[in-house]
Motif scaffolding. Structure first.
Motif: not given
Length: 187
Positions: A79-106
């Motif tokens: 989950a910490g990786m998801i918090l760092l990501a600039e983009e989360i697949a299927g989600q409008e807003q990132p959390h911290l948006g620090l790391m230049s990556m798009r992640v897919a949850r689960n």
């Protein structure tokens, strides 16, 4: 060296144990003010949506962005990786948006599809014992991101400067190689 573990939810004690086995002092971080006293921080696994809401509630979003702006290392697991990501697949807003990556949850399925494996990681001599539980993966990444590990062709660990992310839970094993790697980033 003091390494914090954000203690809003997740496997906090397990990370503290491995930080100490790797040779640093582990600090449970529950208040924004504590960030001034640590050299690096781990964002543990847990439930990313809940953690994101709690980070907003307790003022950690801007505080962790400022921590990162100072070049202080941050390591996000699951989950910490998801918090760092600039983009989360299927989600409008990132959390911290620090790391230049798009992640897919689960990305690896539900709880019953959880598994353990020995994973080769760039910069670590022996394969790392990795526990995947409802794990995310990195679908895309930007400039400056170095892929550190893949599993079945999927990216499961990466680094961007002072930011480190892993899909898996290294803290649920006795293998502190990922924590040692993070400590080397902090030094």
């Amino acid at each position: 060296m003091k390494i914090g573990v954000l203690a809003l939810q997740g496997a906090v004690a397990e990370h503290i144990r491995l930080i100490e086995l790797a040779g640093a002092e582990g600090v449970i971080v529950k208040k924004v003010e504590q960030l001034a006293d640590i050299d690096g921080i781990i964002l543990p696994g847990g439930e990313s949506t809940t953690m994101g809401k709690l980070m907003h509630l307790y003022g950690f979003i801007d505080a962790l962005r400022s921590f990162s702006d100072q070049g202080k290392p941050i390591f996000g697991t699951c989950a910490g990786m998801i918090l760092l990501a600039e983009e989360i697949a299927g989600q409008e807003q990132p959390h911290l948006g620090l790391m230049s990556m798009r992640v897919a949850r689960n990305a690896f399925g539900r709880q019953r599809e959880s598994f353990e494996t020995d994973l080769p990681v760039v910069g670590i001599v022996e394969p790392v014992r990795a526990v995947f539980i409802r794990a995310p993966l990195i679908e895309e990444f930007g400039a400056g991101v170095e892929v550190l590990a893949t599993y079945n062709g999927q990216i499961v660990a990466a680094r961007q400067g002072h930011l480190l992310a892993a899909s898996f839970h290294p803290e649920l094993t006795d293998d502190y190689a990922m924590h040692s790697y993070f400590l080397s980033m902090v030094k």
